[in-house]
Design a protein around this motif. Structure first.
Motif, PDB file in Angstrom:
ATOM      1  N   ALA A 644       0.842  -1.207   0.000  1.00 53.39           N
ATOM      2  CA  ALA A 644       0.000   0.000   0.000  1.00 53.39           C
ATOM      3  C   ALA A 644       0.874   1.253   0.000  1.00 53.39           C
ATOM      4  CB  ALA A 644      -0.917  -0.012   1.221  1.00 53.39           C
ATOM      5  N   LEU A 645       1.979   1.175   0.717  1.00 50.94           N
ATOM      6  CA  LEU A 645       2.913   2.307   0.796  1.00 50.94           C
ATOM      7  C   LEU A 645       3.515   2.577  -0.590  1.00 50.94           C
ATOM      8  CD1 LEU A 645       4.559   4.101   2.887  1.00 50.94           C
ATOM      9  CD2 LEU A 645       6.317   2.359   2.687  1.00 50.94           C
ATOM     10  N   ARG A 646       3.915   1.510  -1.248  1.00 49.95           N
ATOM     11  CA  ARG A 646       4.543   1.620  -2.570  1.00 49.95           C
ATOM     12  C   ARG A 646       3.603   2.334  -3.553  1.00 49.95           C
ATOM     13  NH1 ARG A 646       4.794  -1.644  -7.059  1.00 49.95           N
ATOM     14  NH2 ARG A 646       6.753  -1.475  -8.189  1.00 49.95           N
ATOM     15  N   VAL A 647       2.338   1.922  -3.532  1.00 51.86           N
ATOM     16  CA  VAL A 647       1.370   2.542  -4.454  1.00 51.86           C
ATOM     17  C   VAL A 647       1.266   4.042  -4.161  1.00 51.86           C
ATOM     18  CG1 VAL A 647      -1.067   2.561  -5.149  1.00 51.86           C
ATOM     19  CG2 VAL A 647       0.071   0.384  -4.686  1.00 51.86           C
ATOM     20  N   GLY A 648       1.214   4.397  -2.883  1.00 48.17           N
ATOM     21  CA  GLY A 648       1.089   5.808  -2.497  1.00 48.17           C
ATOM     22  C   GLY A 648       2.320   6.603  -2.884  1.00 48.17           C
ATOM     23  N   ALA A 651       2.399   7.200  -6.623  1.00 46.43           N
ATOM     24  CA  ALA A 651       1.410   8.235  -6.990  1.00 46.43           C
ATOM     25  C   ALA A 651       1.921   9.619  -6.593  1.00 46.43           C
ATOM     26  CB  ALA A 651       0.078   7.932  -6.317  1.00 46.43           C
ATOM     27  N   ALA A 683      -5.290  -0.056   3.419  1.00 49.57           N
ATOM     28  CA  ALA A 683      -5.672   0.926   2.392  1.00 49.57           C
ATOM     29  C   ALA A 683      -5.326   2.380   2.751  1.00 49.57           C
ATOM     30  CB  ALA A 683      -7.161   0.782   2.084  1.00 49.57           C
ATOM     31  N   THR A 686      -1.929   4.200   1.631  1.00 47.66           N
ATOM     32  CA  THR A 686      -1.667   4.741   0.282  1.00 47.66           C
ATOM     33  C   THR A 686      -1.848   6.267   0.234  1.00 47.66           C
ATOM     34  OG1 THR A 686      -2.245   2.638  -0.718  1.00 47.66           O
ATOM     35  CG2 THR A 686      -2.332   4.556  -2.158  1.00 47.66           C
ATOM     36  N   ALA A 689       0.829   8.098   2.345  1.00 49.34           N
ATOM     37  CA  ALA A 689       2.157   8.159   1.710  1.00 49.34           C
ATOM     38  C   ALA A 689       2.150   9.211   0.601  1.00 49.34           C
ATOM     39  CB  ALA A 689       2.514   6.799   1.136  1.00 49.34           C
ATOM     40  N   ARG A 690       1.086   9.209  -0.169  1.00 45.37           N
ATOM     41  CA  ARG A 690       1.003  10.133  -1.302  1.00 45.37           C
ATOM     42  C   ARG A 690       1.050  11.594  -0.828  1.00 45.37           C
ATOM     43  NH1 ARG A 690      -4.134  10.585  -5.214  1.00 45.37           N
ATOM     44  NH2 ARG A 690      -3.412  12.450  -6.243  1.00 45.37           N
TER      45      ARG A 690
END
Ligand SMILES: Nc1nc2c(ncn2[C@@H]2O[C@H](COP(=O)(O)OP(=O)(O)OP(=O)(O)O)[C@@H](O)[C@H]2O)c(=O)[nH]1
Length: 836
Positions: A644-648, A651, A683, A686, A689-690
């Motif tokens: 989830a962190l990676r996706v954020g 982005a 969830a 994300t 992080a973003r």
């Protein structure tokens, strides 16, 4: 005094071309015209699976080969003749009239060039040839590299006038890296200014190859406009010591075979002596044969020469060289014979390697089937995706379950077929070593590895083994960053969905294309490796896939970053609060961004080590977990939290805060990820992080945010007298850095035994006809290579400028090197020109 043969397809089964000329029984017979002995003559798409069944299973009779060369050397023209002589097509396609079988995409036919690597199967001398045609343009180098991975051997086509050209060298060395045995066909020998001997010397000098001439050009004196001149009319077979003259104005299936006389004989003898000596240097069996015949080069049988030549070619010690003029239907059948005689079958090649992370495995160590999807294309007839695969182990059967190790999806191989350019024949299985097509899969993209037969595998019960097995990839290659983009907009709202589907289709076919959405303008951007690459992709979208979209101007893709000397401040935290299914959710992420400098290899040991254990995010961005980072949660696993962190983070990095461009060359160091204990999903990490990334970027002073521009690795090929002008233009007018000046002939060798060969000491026949050329004779001068790094922005329109500066003599090659931080002045000027 010769033998006139009509080989209307007779060579295919009964009278292979090579054997016809070697057949002692024809010697001394004057001008016999053989009747059509055997005509296959089936048309494209006819069912023939049954008749081929013998070749299907005998892997030693398979040749998976590619034709690689510089643009316009004549690959497509040569392939069309191969298809015709093998009986696969009934008429010869013509590139100039846009009706070839191989270039079947409208975009290719219009431009007369090959864009996609169409794969095609046909038979020759009771062998199955699976031929992959590859594009010659630099924009499609990635496509060439991808197809090289599935080849066992390659035919390099040279233009007899141009010789070894820059792109040939590049692709040659790619094939060399993969240790793919090659033969060379010097084409266009009918052109004024063609030089076979010169081409041979260039193969030695520029490609560092040890040549073995197996046929040479045959010229005939003719009177044209009252003047005596020489016309290329056939080839001299050095092994058989015969001349093979094509009957003019025929389709190339009729020729006259005769013994050699006078100078022809003397020259062919020199070539045969050189051939035997080269082979004797490398092969002990040849030495023995040589001693058996009392050192008489001419007494060694052509069969013994062939055996030794095959062995040395497969070991990458020599390169057989042939000549012809495909367009005039000369020399193509001997080339086909050579393909069968000297290029490897799949069993002659080392077993393929499977890789995942640090695990590496030989294909022979697994009991499941693996295949590589080397090309995915949209079939306009059926509207389905065709997945071209090469099977490396096992036999893939129709209705087998297939597992895509690249994206972990499973589906069924509903339909299998073999392709004959744009026509296909249904088959029930594709055996090991063969190339075939799976139709109608949903999730397979070009470059994916497919596994099958895993349900019965012994490794199934072992969880760890199974996990490894399910993620192994065949010869993975990394996709370089695209440096050009164009906006793509649907013309009306109802065109939005078809446009998305069309773009998805293009991406499945070509992983070097990218699609992104500009956050500020909501515009869709299609990015690619070069202007032509993008031009063709957008053309296909609009014309072939009939998407009603407007494609904007092609522009260079820039990035932004943070200055190299920026000392990162304190970590920035962001707490995200949201609601999910009526309950409050939240997460806090704390992180720091650091610049990754261009000179990472020089004195940044700590950072280098950190990046080796970090997660690569693309665009040279990395995600690193701080030493103190420790995520423990009763309901959410550490893996889920980091996903989830990676996706954020990805982005967040898409939007830099000065130019609004994606970030490049930054390390994101995450200190803390917090999730309240009562939550059961990662969830909220994300968005946290973003926004943490966005907040950090906002905290950086404006002057520390820099523009990054693509810098190209450029090789300019010039005559000695042009060096000064070209170098000063690169360094002053183009902000480039020249880093090397080299002779065109390489000093280091790419031969298997690493020996350097002096081109002047290698046998090459004299080029009698060069003096007859009235204009544009290419001089055989040692050219110089200027190697430089130059911003892409400065290379737009360079060819025209270079030609003007060097009286048309200069040429250049370029490939993407990396993104670099632009100076303040350059950034201002780029920004004003491109974005204001
Ligand atoms: N004189 C002469 N022209 C030839 C010969 N072979 C090909 N050509 C011409 O050379 C041009 C290029 O030929 P192609 O077969 O398209 O070359 P290619 O290497 O496939 O080119 P790309 O697909 O763009 O990489 C065409 O105009 C051909 O007609 C030949 O033997 N002699």
């Amino acid at each position: 005094m010769g033998l006139r043969l009509s080989i209307s397809a007779c060579h295919t089964r009964c009278l292979p071309f090579g054997r016809a000329v070697s057949s002692q029984s024809f010697r001394g017979i004057e001008s016999i015209r053989l009747a059509v002995v055997f005509r296959r003559g089936y048309a494209v798409g006819q069912k023939k699976a049954k008749e081929e069944s013998g070749l299907e299973t005998d892997i030693r009779r398979v040749r998976n080969i590619g034709i690689i060369a510089h643009i316009d050397a004549g690959k497509t023209t040569t392939t069309e003749r191969m298809l015709y002589y093998s009986g696969y097509t009934k008429r010869i396609g013509n590139v100039d009239e846009g009706d070839t079988v191989m270039d079947y995409l409208p975009a290719e036919r219009d431009r007369g060039i090959t864009i996609t690597s169409a794969a095609i199967s046909f038979d020759w001398n009771a062998h199955r040839i699976n031929l992959i045609d590859t594009p010659g343009h630099a924009d499609f180098t990635f496509e060439v590299i991808r197809s090289i991975r599935v080849l066992d051997g390659a035919v390099t086509v040279l233009d007899g006038v141009e010789g070894v050209e820059a792109q040939t060298e590049k692709v040659w060395h790619q094939a060399q890296e993969m240790k793919i045995p090659r033969i060379v066909f010097v084409n266009k020998m009918d052109r004024e200014g063609a030089g076979f001997g010169r081409a041979v010397r260039e193969i030695v000098g520029k490609l560092s190859a040890r040549t073995c001439i197996i046929n040479m050009p045959l010229f005939k004196k003719v009177i044209e406009n009252g003047l005596s001149t020489a016309k290329f009319c056939g080839v001299i077979d050095v092994l058989e010591m015969k001349s093979i003259e094509c009957v003019p104005d025929t389709d190339g299936r009729e020729f006259i075979v005769r013994d050699l006389v006078d100078e022809e004989f003397d020259e062919a003898k020199k070539a045969r002596v050189a051939l035997v000596e080269t082979l004797a240097e490398l092969d002990d069996d040849m030495v023995e044969k040589f001693l058996e015949v009392d050192d008489d080069h001419m007494a060694i049988s052509s069969r013994d020469i062939k055996t030794a030549l095959r062995k040395c070619t497969l070991n990458n010690q020599v390169v057989p060289v042939l000549c012809g003029a495909s367009f005039r239907n000369i020399g193509v059948q001997p080339l086909l014979d050579a393909t069968v005689d000297y290029l490897p079958s799949p069993v002659d090649r080392p077993p393929a390697t499977l890789k995942t992370g640090t695990t590496e495995l030989s294909i022979t160590d697994t009991d499941v089937g693996y295949a590589l999807a080397f090309k995915v294309v949209h079939d306009n007839h059926s509207g389905k995706m065709l997945v071209f695969i090469r099977v490396y182990s096992g036999t893939l059967r129709r209705l087998d379950k297939i597992y895509n190790t690249s994206n972990s999806t499973e589906e069924k191989a509903l339909k299998l077929s073999r392709m004959y350019a744009d026509a296909s024949v249904d088959i029930d299985m594709i055996h090991e070593g063969h190339i075939g097509v799976i139709t109608g899969t949903k999730d397979v993209r070009t470059g994916d590895t497919i596994m099958f037969g895993y349900e019965k595998s012994k490794s199934r019960s072992n969880r760890k083994l199974k996990q490894d097995m399910m993620s192994l990839q065949l010869n993975p290659i990394s996709v370089p960053s695209p440096v050009f983009f164009a906006s793509v907009e649907p013309k009306t709202i109802s065109d939005t969905r078809p446009m998305e589907l069309g773009l998805q289709m293009l991406l499945r076919e070509d992983p070097s294309l990218h699609v992104s959405v500009d956050e500020e303008t909501s515009q869709t951007h299609l990015s690619g490796m070069g202007e032509l690459h993008l031009e063709i992709a957008s053309d296909r979208l609009v014309r072939e896939l009939k998407v009603n979209a407007h494609v904007g101007k092609i522009q260079i893709s820039y990035r932004e970053s943070i200055e190299n000397n920026l000392t990162p401040g304190a970590p920035v935290s962001y707490t995200y609060k949201g609601v999910n299914k009526g309950s409050e959710t939240s997460s806090t992420v704390s992180l720091v961004l650091r610049p990754i400098p261009e000179d990472l290899d020089w004195g940044h040991q700590d950072l280098k080590e950190q990046l080796q254990t970090s997660i690569a995010l693309g665009d040279n961005n990395f995600l690193t977990f701080d030493n103190e980072y420790d995520f423990a949660h009763p309901n959410v696993s550490a893996d889920d939290a980091s996903a989830a962190l990676r996706v954020g983070v990805i982005a967040g990095l898409l939007h830099g805060k000065r130019f609004g461009l994606p970030m490049h060359s930054v390390q994101v160091v995450v200190k803390i990820v917090e999730l309240p204990l009562e939550q059961d999903s990662a969830a909220p990490v994300t968005p946290a992080a973003r926004f943490a990334i966005a907040r950090f970027l906002e905290s950086i002073p404006l002057e520390s945010k820099v523009l990054m521009e693509p810098v190209m690795d450029v090789t300019v090929i010039v005559d000695e007298e042009d060096i000064g002008n070209v170098m000063s233009d690169i360094s002053s007018a183009r902000s480039g850095r020249v880093y090397a000046l080299e002779d065109e002939h390489r000093k280091e060798s790419s031969l298997a035994d690493n020996e350097y060969i002096d081109p002047d000491r290698v046998y090459s026949p004299p080029d009698y006809t060069l003096h007859l050329s009235k204009h544009n004779i290419r001089r055989e001068l040692q050219k110089k290579l200027i190697r430089a790094k130059v911003p892409l922005n400065e290379m737009v329109g360079y060819l025209k400028y270079l030609r003007a500066m060097t009286q048309g003599r200069g040429s250049f090659l370029m490939s993407f090197d990396r993104y670099e931080r632009a100076s303040k002045e350059r950034a201002t000027s780029i920004w004003q020109n491109h974005y204001s």
